[in-house]
Write a protein that holds these residues in place. Structure first.
Motif, PDB file in Angstrom:
ATOM      1  N   PHE A   4      -6.586 -42.446   5.536  1.00  0.00           N
ATOM      2  CA  PHE A   4      -6.237 -43.593   6.382  1.00  0.00           C
ATOM      3  C   PHE A   4      -6.297 -43.202   7.852  1.00  0.00           C
ATOM      4  CE2 PHE A   4      -3.189 -46.121   8.778  1.00  0.00           C
ATOM      5  CZ  PHE A   4      -3.533 -47.408   8.423  1.00  0.00           C
ATOM      6  N   LEU A   5      -5.674 -42.081   8.196  1.00  0.00           N
ATOM      7  CA  LEU A   5      -5.639 -41.640   9.593  1.00  0.00           C
ATOM      8  C   LEU A   5      -7.026 -41.224  10.070  1.00  0.00           C
ATOM      9  CD1 LEU A   5      -2.332 -39.556   9.627  1.00  0.00           C
ATOM     10  CD2 LEU A   5      -2.704 -41.861  10.532  1.00  0.00           C
ATOM     11  N   THR A   6      -7.762 -40.547   9.204  1.00  0.00           N
ATOM     12  CA  THR A   6      -9.111 -40.101   9.580  1.00  0.00           C
ATOM     13  C   THR A   6     -10.014 -41.282   9.882  1.00  0.00           C
ATOM     14  OG1 THR A   6      -8.932 -38.088   8.254  1.00  0.00           O
ATOM     15  CG2 THR A   6     -11.147 -38.833   8.806  1.00  0.00           C
ATOM     16  N   PHE A   7      -9.990 -42.275   8.992  1.00  0.00           N
ATOM     17  CA  PHE A   7     -10.848 -43.437   9.193  1.00  0.00           C
ATOM     18  C   PHE A   7     -10.289 -44.367  10.270  1.00  0.00           C
ATOM     19  CE2 PHE A   7     -12.865 -41.914   5.432  1.00  0.00           C
ATOM     20  CZ  PHE A   7     -14.160 -42.383   5.496  1.00  0.00           C
ATOM     21  N   GLY A   8      -8.963 -44.327  10.468  1.00  0.00           N
ATOM     22  CA  GLY A   8      -8.392 -45.079  11.582  1.00  0.00           C
ATOM     23  C   GLY A   8      -8.885 -44.540  12.909  1.00  0.00           C
ATOM     24  N   GLU A   9      -8.881 -43.213  13.020  1.00  0.00           N
ATOM     25  CA  GLU A   9      -9.395 -42.591  14.237  1.00  0.00           C
ATOM     26  C   GLU A   9     -10.884 -42.863  14.406  1.00  0.00           C
ATOM     27  OE1 GLU A   9      -9.775 -38.140  16.309  1.00  0.00           O
ATOM     28  OE2 GLU A   9      -8.756 -38.379  14.381  1.00  0.00           O
ATOM     29  N   LEU A  10     -11.609 -42.863  13.289  1.00  0.00           N
ATOM     30  CA  LEU A  10     -13.045 -43.151  13.337  1.00  0.00           C
ATOM     31  C   LEU A  10     -13.295 -44.577  13.827  1.00  0.00           C
ATOM     32  CD1 LEU A  10     -15.853 -41.968  12.619  1.00  0.00           C
ATOM     33  CD2 LEU A  10     -15.571 -42.990  10.355  1.00  0.00           C
ATOM     34  N   GLY A  11     -12.479 -45.532  13.316  1.00  0.00           N
ATOM     35  CA  GLY A  11     -12.609 -46.916  13.758  1.00  0.00           C
ATOM     36  C   GLY A  11     -12.294 -47.079  15.228  1.00  0.00           C
ATOM     37  N   LEU A  12     -11.250 -46.370  15.686  1.00  0.00           N
ATOM     38  CA  LEU A  12     -10.874 -46.426  17.103  1.00  0.00           C
ATOM     39  C   LEU A  12     -11.996 -45.884  17.983  1.00  0.00           C
ATOM     40  CD1 LEU A  12      -8.720 -46.943  19.260  1.00  0.00           C
ATOM     41  CD2 LEU A  12      -7.796 -44.676  18.777  1.00  0.00           C
ATOM     42  N   ARG A  13     -12.563 -44.756  17.596  1.00  0.00           N
ATOM     43  CA  ARG A  13     -13.660 -44.176  18.375  1.00  0.00           C
ATOM     44  C   ARG A  13     -14.910 -45.054  18.327  1.00  0.00           C
ATOM     45  NH1 ARG A  13     -13.540 -37.676  16.918  1.00  0.00           N
ATOM     46  NH2 ARG A  13     -11.549 -37.218  17.936  1.00  0.00           N
ATOM     47  N   HIS A  14     -15.099 -45.705  17.177  1.00  0.00           N
ATOM     48  CA  HIS A  14     -16.295 -46.535  17.018  1.00  0.00           C
ATOM     49  C   HIS A  14     -16.273 -47.732  17.962  1.00  0.00           C
ATOM     50  CE1 HIS A  14     -19.909 -47.756  14.965  1.00  0.00           C
ATOM     51  NE2 HIS A  14     -19.400 -48.942  14.675  1.00  0.00           N
ATOM     52  N   ILE A  15     -15.097 -48.341  18.141  1.00  0.00           N
ATOM     53  CA  ILE A  15     -15.007 -49.513  19.013  1.00  0.00           C
ATOM     54  C   ILE A  15     -14.947 -49.123  20.478  1.00  0.00           C
ATOM     55  CG2 ILE A  15     -12.488 -49.674  18.952  1.00  0.00           C
ATOM     56  CD1 ILE A  15     -14.975 -52.588  19.035  1.00  0.00           C
ATOM     57  N   ALA A  16     -14.469 -47.912  20.764  1.00  0.00           N
ATOM     58  CA  ALA A  16     -14.317 -47.496  22.159  1.00  0.00           C
ATOM     59  C   ALA A  16     -15.521 -46.700  22.662  1.00  0.00           C
ATOM     60  CB  ALA A  16     -13.055 -46.656  22.314  1.00  0.00           C
ATOM     61  N   GLY A  17     -16.460 -46.385  21.784  1.00  0.00           N
ATOM     62  CA  GLY A  17     -17.598 -45.557  22.171  1.00  0.00           C
ATOM     63  C   GLY A  17     -18.756 -46.365  22.720  1.00  0.00           C
ATOM     64  N   ILE A  18     -19.721 -45.653  23.265  1.00  0.00           N
ATOM     65  CA  ILE A  18     -20.900 -46.301  23.843  1.00  0.00           C
ATOM     66  C   ILE A  18     -21.704 -47.052  22.785  1.00  0.00           C
ATOM     67  CG2 ILE A  18     -22.418 -44.295  23.552  1.00  0.00           C
ATOM     68  CD1 ILE A  18     -22.300 -46.650  26.620  1.00  0.00           C
ATOM     69  N   GLY A  19     -21.594 -46.603  21.530  1.00  0.00           N
ATOM     70  CA  GLY A  19     -22.322 -47.269  20.458  1.00  0.00           C
ATOM     71  C   GLY A  19     -21.797 -48.656  20.143  1.00  0.00           C
ATOM     72  N   ALA A  20     -20.585 -48.964  20.587  1.00  0.00           N
ATOM     73  CA  ALA A  20     -19.991 -50.279  20.336  1.00  0.00           C
ATOM     74  C   ALA A  20     -20.129 -51.198  21.542  1.00  0.00           C
ATOM     75  CB  ALA A  20     -18.519 -50.118  19.971  1.00  0.00           C
ATOM     76  N   MET A  21     -21.054 -50.900  22.435  1.00  0.00           N
ATOM     77  CA  MET A  21     -21.164 -51.690  23.662  1.00  0.00           C
ATOM     78  C   MET A  21     -21.446 -53.160  23.385  1.00  0.00           C
ATOM     79  SD  MET A  21     -20.680 -51.561  26.824  1.00  0.00           S
ATOM     80  CE  MET A  21     -20.518 -49.782  26.972  1.00  0.00           C
ATOM     81  N   ASP A  22     -22.215 -53.459  22.330  1.00  0.00           N
ATOM     82  CA  ASP A  22     -22.475 -54.868  22.026  1.00  0.00           C
ATOM     83  C   ASP A  22     -21.188 -55.579  21.613  1.00  0.00           C
ATOM     84  OD1 ASP A  22     -22.301 -53.476  19.652  1.00  0.00           O
ATOM     85  OD2 ASP A  22     -24.226 -54.165  18.864  1.00  0.00           O
ATOM     86  N   HIS A  23     -20.317 -54.890  20.875  1.00  0.00           N
ATOM     87  CA  HIS A  23     -19.042 -55.475  20.479  1.00  0.00           C
ATOM     88  C   HIS A  23     -18.136 -55.661  21.697  1.00  0.00           C
ATOM     89  CE1 HIS A  23     -16.010 -56.414  17.410  1.00  0.00           C
ATOM     90  NE2 HIS A  23     -15.137 -55.752  18.148  1.00  0.00           N
ATOM     91  N   ILE A  24     -18.133 -54.679  22.588  1.00  0.00           N
ATOM     92  CA  ILE A  24     -17.313 -54.758  23.798  1.00  0.00           C
ATOM     93  C   ILE A  24     -17.791 -55.898  24.700  1.00  0.00           C
ATOM     94  CG2 ILE A  24     -16.707 -53.543  25.935  1.00  0.00           C
ATOM     95  CD1 ILE A  24     -16.739 -50.943  24.277  1.00  0.00           C
ATOM     96  N   LEU A  25     -19.108 -56.040  24.832  1.00  0.00           N
ATOM     97  CA  LEU A  25     -19.644 -57.138  25.643  1.00  0.00           C
ATOM     98  C   LEU A  25     -19.318 -58.492  25.027  1.00  0.00           C
ATOM     99  CD1 LEU A  25     -23.135 -56.108  27.069  1.00  0.00           C
ATOM    100  CD2 LEU A  25     -20.923 -56.197  28.212  1.00  0.00           C
ATOM    101  N   PHE A  26     -19.309 -58.565  23.692  1.00  0.00           N
ATOM    102  CA  PHE A  26     -18.918 -59.824  23.059  1.00  0.00           C
ATOM    103  C   PHE A  26     -17.461 -60.151  23.386  1.00  0.00           C
ATOM    104  CE2 PHE A  26     -17.103 -62.304  19.566  1.00  0.00           C
ATOM    105  CZ  PHE A  26     -17.930 -63.415  19.615  1.00  0.00           C
TER     106      PHE A  26
END
Length: 201
Positions: A4-26
């Motif tokens: 849970f914690l490992t994938f929680g951290e992964l989800g947090l990094r995924h939304i805050a990283g450069i790869g999630a820029m399309d989500h952030i722009l939305f």
């Protein structure tokens, strides 16, 4: 619990990283029309978006959603463009069709598309157990999303203050309108270029 914690951290990094820029722009396009006093409206819209992307994220991971990743990646910037167009077209929110109640509907539909994008990424990481990592990843995504939205609102507040001298007598409302159009136009240009780059033909 470690999954849970490992994938929680992964989800947090995924939304805050450069790869999630399309989500952030939305999220930026979605929040651009609001001020802090509209917190009830933004909660409804963001909750609807969360429900949408959680549904397709789970469906993709459990194998109920056949993914065509190129199509999904093409549709994501189109959701951003559509949101920006609506931001620009509707000048007076008090006279918006259905009093603006359609925005949560749009958010949940667009959330379905964004969730499919997350699902393609997340499905490749699972080996055995699914439920706990999926929950952790979703929680991480939501924590990251809240952090992004708080940052966005801080930036919007600064933009309103800087634009107020240009707005004349209706300073507050005028500054917000300048901000909405400016941000929406800029984000729409970026998303349109992404759509052309990702076109699956």
């Amino acid at each position: 619990m470690s999954d849970f914690l490992t994938f929680g951290e992964l989800g947090l990094r995924h939304i805050a990283g450069i790869g999630a820029m399309d989500h952030i722009l939305f999220l930026l396009a979605l929040a651009a029309i609001y001020t802090f006093s509209d917190w009830r409206s933004i909660i409804w819209v963001v909750t609807a978006f969360t429900i949408g992307h959680s549904i397709t994220l789970a469906a993709a991971v459990f194998g109920y959603l056949p993914l065509s990743q190129p199509i999904v990646e093409f549709l994501i910037p189109l959701t951003i463009v559509a949101t920006c167009i609506e931001n620009i077209i509707v000048k007076d929110r008090s006279r918006a069709p259905l009093n603006g109640a359609y925005r949560p509907v749009f958010a949940i539909l667009f959330g379905l598309v964004h969730g499919a994008g997350f699902g393609g990424y997340l499905k490749s990481l699972f080996v055995d157990s699914v439920a706990v990592p999926l929950l952790g990843f979703n929680v991480g995504i939501e924590v990251g999303q809240i952090a992004v939205l708080l940052s966005i609102f801080a930036l919007l507040k600064v933009a309103d203050m800087l634009l107020r001298p240009l707005a004349g007598r209706t300073a507050a409302a005028g500054a917000v309108r300048y901000r909405v159009v400016g941000i929406s136009a800029a984000v729409m240009l970026v998303a349109t270029s992404w759509a052309f780059e990702r076109a699956p033909w």
